[in-house]
Design an enzyme around this catalytic site. Structure first.
Site, PDB file in Angstrom:
ATOM      1  CB  ALA A 230      -0.955  -0.019   1.179  1.00  0.00           C
ATOM      2  NE  ARG A 231       1.446   5.899  -1.729  1.00  0.00           N
ATOM      3  CZ  ARG A 231       1.209   5.239  -2.864  1.00  0.00           C
ATOM      4  NH1 ARG A 231       1.480   3.961  -2.975  1.00  0.00           N
ATOM      5  NH2 ARG A 231       0.719   5.866  -3.923  1.00  0.00           N
ATOM      6  CD  GLU A 260       8.452   3.856  -2.561  1.00  0.00           C
ATOM      7  OE1 GLU A 260       8.151   4.251  -3.710  1.00  0.00           O
ATOM      8  OE2 GLU A 260       7.725   3.111  -1.902  1.00  0.00           O
ATOM      9  CG  HIS A 278       6.104   1.885  -5.335  1.00  0.00           C
ATOM     10  ND1 HIS A 278       6.007   3.046  -4.633  1.00  0.00           N
ATOM     11  CD2 HIS A 278       4.831   1.604  -5.733  1.00  0.00           C
ATOM     12  CE1 HIS A 278       4.744   3.450  -4.592  1.00  0.00           C
ATOM     13  NE2 HIS A 278       3.998   2.583  -5.262  1.00  0.00           N
TER      14      HIS A 278
END
Ligand SMILES: NC(=O)c1ccc[n+]([C@@H]2O[C@H](COP(=O)([O-])OP(=O)(O)OC[C@H]3O[C@@H](n4cnc5c(N)ncnc54)[C@H](O)[C@@H]3O)[C@@H](O)[C@H]2O)c1
Ligand SMILES: O=C(O)CC[C@@H](O)C(=O)O
Length: 303
Positions: A230-231, A260, A278
């Site tokens: 998700a995050r 990131e 990701h």
């Protein structure tokens, strides 16, 4: 001519379609100092997750007043100061439906990985080792999967997990249980207690640094498996590594990171973590659908 900046890349077919429809597309990633200048030349900026559209950049764009539309080719708009942009008359859109199946498949793939040590075996076999005795795994079938957030992606995960014989429970922010829902709504506390696997499918929190830290992990079953597509920042990375080290969490899968590209060596070298950079939405199909949604948003906006 309406000029579009594809700041983090865009599907070639979408660029071709827009150009053939008379839009000017620049497919180029600029680092912030250069973007501060360039942004003034565009009517539309399309981003993925790398480019951040923060207040100072919006202020630069306002100097020519040309920028009218920011599009997130994806779901999460946490890399855009949405409220500020909209207050200044710049519309913000995303492509919410295009990648649900892809992210769901990645989450399920990661679950297989961590249940069967596939990520570790890939590494050790390349080192010439035959570690068969280390790699006894577990079946997903019969295990309880707890989904945190029950929107588009989680529902796709639930269908697939159900087909694999998992028991699916979920929690969400609204506490709302849709009618005829075949899966069981539980509170967050119940989910922590009951789930063998926990997979996150909700946005980043605006009011707290993370959702799951040491205290929340302690409430989970001993030996739980955690999956975050998700995050970054929803799970405290240090608390996760500590819990993996002491065996409270058996294994984890992480597609999204606090920063990131991640510089957290503890996370990216941990042998109990299945990693992807990701790539939840990085499939041919999702990117084609995202491209189509972007075309439709732009053409409707400037119709
Ligand atoms: N890894 C990737 O590449 C990738 C791709 C797409 C989306 N995502 C992430 O996945 C998330 C979910 O996407 P979606 O399309 O399913 O979104 P969605 O809006 O359809 O669903 C979000 C769900 O989260 C729940 N929720 C929100 N805040 C919550 C809270 N504080 N506690 C518990 N539940 C909460 C909502 O009730 C809803 O059920 C996105 O926000 C995005 O950050 C990641
Ligand atoms: O752009 C990407 O690849 C990531 C997308 C994803 O995080 C999203 O929120 O849609």
């Amino acid at each position: 001519m309406i000029r579009i900046l594809a700041a983090d890349g865009m599907e070639a077919s979408a660029i071709k379609n827009l150009e053939e429809s008379g839009f000017g597309v620049v497919n180029e990633h600029y680092e912030l100092p250069e973007l501060m200048e360039k942004i003034k030349e565009f009517d539309v900026v399309v981003v993925r997750s790398a480019t951040k559209i923060r207040e100072p950049l919006i202020d630069e764009a306002l100097k020519t007043g040309r920028l009218k539309l920011v599009i997130r080719g994806g779901v999460g708009v946490d890399n855009i100061d949405v409220k500020y942009a909209e207050e200044k008359g710049i519309s913000v859109r995303n492509t919410p439906n295009a990648s649900s199946a892809s992210v769901a498949e990645l989450a399920i793939g990661h679950m297989f990985n961590i249940a069967r040590h596939i990520h570790s075996a890939n590494v050790t076999m390349r080192e010439g080792k035959w570690n068969k005795k280390h790699y006894e795994g577990i079946e997903l079938s019969g295990k309880t999967l707890g989904l945190i957030g029950f929107g588009r992606i989680a529902k796709e995960v639930a269908k697939r997990a159900d087909a694999l014989g998992m028991k699916v429970i979920y929690t969400n922010r609204s506490g709302h249980k849709p009618e005829n829902d075949p899966f069981r709504y539980v509170t967050m506390e119940e989910l922590y207690k009951e789930a063998d696997f926990i997979s996150l499918h909700m946005p980043k929190l605006a009011d707290r640094p993370y959702l799951i830290g040491k205290e929340e992990i302690e409430k989970m079953k001993d030996g739980v498996y955690l999956v975050n597509t998700a995050r970054g920042g929803l799970i405290d990375e240090e608390a996760l590594c500590d819990a993996l080290d002491r065996g409270k969490v058996t294994a984890a899968a992480v597609d999204v990171f606090k920063e990131e590209p991640t510089k957290n060596e503890r996370i990216y070298t941990h042998e109990k973590i299945s990693l992807t950079p990701h790539t939840g939405a990085s499939t041919v199909e999702a990117q084609l659908r995202i491209g189509e949604e972007i075309i439709s948003i732009i053409k409707t906006f400037f119709a």
